[in-house]
Design an enzyme around this catalytic site. Structure first.
Site, PDB file in Angstrom:
ATOM      1  N   ASP A  13      37.624 -10.099  25.558  1.00 40.53           N
ATOM      2  CA  ASP A  13      38.988  -9.850  25.288  1.00 40.53           C
ATOM      3  C   ASP A  13      39.919  -9.473  25.921  1.00 40.53           C
ATOM      4  O   ASP A  13      38.547  -7.816  26.362  1.00 40.53           O
ATOM      5  CB  ASP A  13      40.442 -10.009  23.705  1.00 40.53           C
ATOM      6  CG  ASP A  13      41.422 -10.037  24.299  1.00 40.53           C
ATOM      7  OD1 ASP A  13      41.474 -10.752  25.319  1.00 40.53           O
ATOM      8  OD2 ASP A  13      42.053  -9.329  23.368  1.00 40.53           O
ATOM      9  N   ASP A  15      43.189  -7.175  26.478  1.00 38.96           N
ATOM     10  CA  ASP A  15      44.443  -6.839  26.508  1.00 38.96           C
ATOM     11  C   ASP A  15      44.039  -5.986  25.141  1.00 38.96           C
ATOM     12  O   ASP A  15      44.162  -6.357  23.481  1.00 38.96           O
ATOM     13  CB  ASP A  15      45.677  -7.391  26.051  1.00 38.96           C
ATOM     14  CG  ASP A  15      46.544  -7.942  27.488  1.00 38.96           C
ATOM     15  OD1 ASP A  15      46.168  -6.860  28.203  1.00 38.96           O
ATOM     16  OD2 ASP A  15      47.357  -8.922  26.908  1.00 38.96           O
ATOM     17  N   ASP A 209      40.591  -7.374  19.849  1.00 37.02           N
ATOM     18  CA  ASP A 209      41.007  -7.046  18.738  1.00 37.02           C
ATOM     19  C   ASP A 209      41.724  -8.127  18.351  1.00 37.02           C
ATOM     20  O   ASP A 209      42.998  -7.213  17.115  1.00 37.02           O
ATOM     21  CB  ASP A 209      42.202  -5.843  19.439  1.00 37.02           C
ATOM     22  CG  ASP A 209      42.996  -7.397  20.485  1.00 37.02           C
ATOM     23  OD1 ASP A 209      42.731  -7.939  20.992  1.00 37.02           O
ATOM     24  OD2 ASP A 209      44.372  -6.359  20.198  1.00 37.02           O
TER      25      ASP A 209
END
Length: 260
Positions: A13, A15, A209
């Site tokens: 990922d 962000d 996250d």
């Protein structure tokens, strides 16, 4: 960690993992250098539909990270791929950013608010009451409703902000029609990611996250899973989920040996 580091491919990922807003997260540069040094196959698979792969490449370059354009895949690209496969030459009314418009255009999808086949929602600064009303009316008339991703929020330097799932909700509530979400954890996007990597799921890992998109996507797709605490999900929040990642680190900087 040795088992994790020995994987052939990584889906990562962006962000909350590599950056927050326009700020590179600690250890991200060392992590990417390790991927290149070890000749790992890797793909930045992001649910954010706003930017093209070239724009994402430029964003990382401004932060001092040089990554080739082919290492990026977005929910906008996945959405365009899905619609083009389902209905070649379709028309779509779109609320989104340039990354989404470009992806749809490149796959031969006509952008139109006159009897479109689809209403497509991504993240957008142009999200307003008039756009919501138009989307509601088109869905009521029979347009199929698609959301680029199911993220409720996204991390920024100032804190969490509403993301695609939150923007879709008013249209769902007003029409009674549920959107179909293309991005993670939809297996469609995960399978495409593995195909682009050229790696079997057993030889791949996902780094994210978010428990509700990244980690569940990895578990359901048979990938090794690593949660970093540098973005949305905290250690306390992680405990509330019925599933858990195999590994938890503070950030990607702890992945290269000797960097922890």
């Amino acid at each position: 960690m040795d088992q994790f580091r020995n994987k052939s491919g990584y889906i990562c990922d962006m962000d909350g993992v590599i950056y927050h807003g326009n700020r590179l997260l600690p250890g991200a540069k060392e992590f990417v250098e390790w991927l290149y040094r070890e000749k790992k196959k890797f793909l930045f698979l992001t649910n954010n539909s706003g930017k093209t792969p070239r724009e994402l490449q430029d964003k990382l370059a401004r932060m001092g990270l040089e990554v080739d354009e082919q290492h990026f895949y977005t929910s906008a690209l996945a959405t365009a791929e899905f619609i083009a496969a389902q209905m070649p030459g379709a028309k779509a009314y779109v609320i989104g950013e340039p990354g989404l418009y470009n992806a749809l255009y490149d796959r031969g999808i006509t952008l139109s608010d006159i009897n479109p086949d689809y209403v497509v929602m991504g993240e957008s600064p142009n999200y307003n009451y008039d756009a919501i009303c138009k989307a509601v009316h088109l869905v009521q008339k029979g347009a199929r409703f698609i959301g680029c991703n199911s993220d409720l929020t996204g991390p920024t330097e100032e804190g969490l902000v509403p993301s695609c799932r939150a923007l879709v909700a008013p249209i769902e509530m007003a029409t009674g029609q549920q959107a179909y979400f293309i991005g993670k954890p939809n297996p469609l996007m995960m399978r495409t990611g593995l195909k682009l990597l050229g790696v079997h799921s057993q030889d791949a890992a996902i780094i994210g996250d978010r428990m509700d998109t990244d980690i569940v996507a990895g578990i359901e797709s048979g990938l090794d899973t690593l949660l970093v605490l540098s973005g949305v999900t905290t250690r306390e929040e992680m405990e509330r989920f019925p599933y858990r990642p195999r590994l938890i680190l503070n950030g990607v900087g702890e992945i290269p040996p000797g960097e922890a």
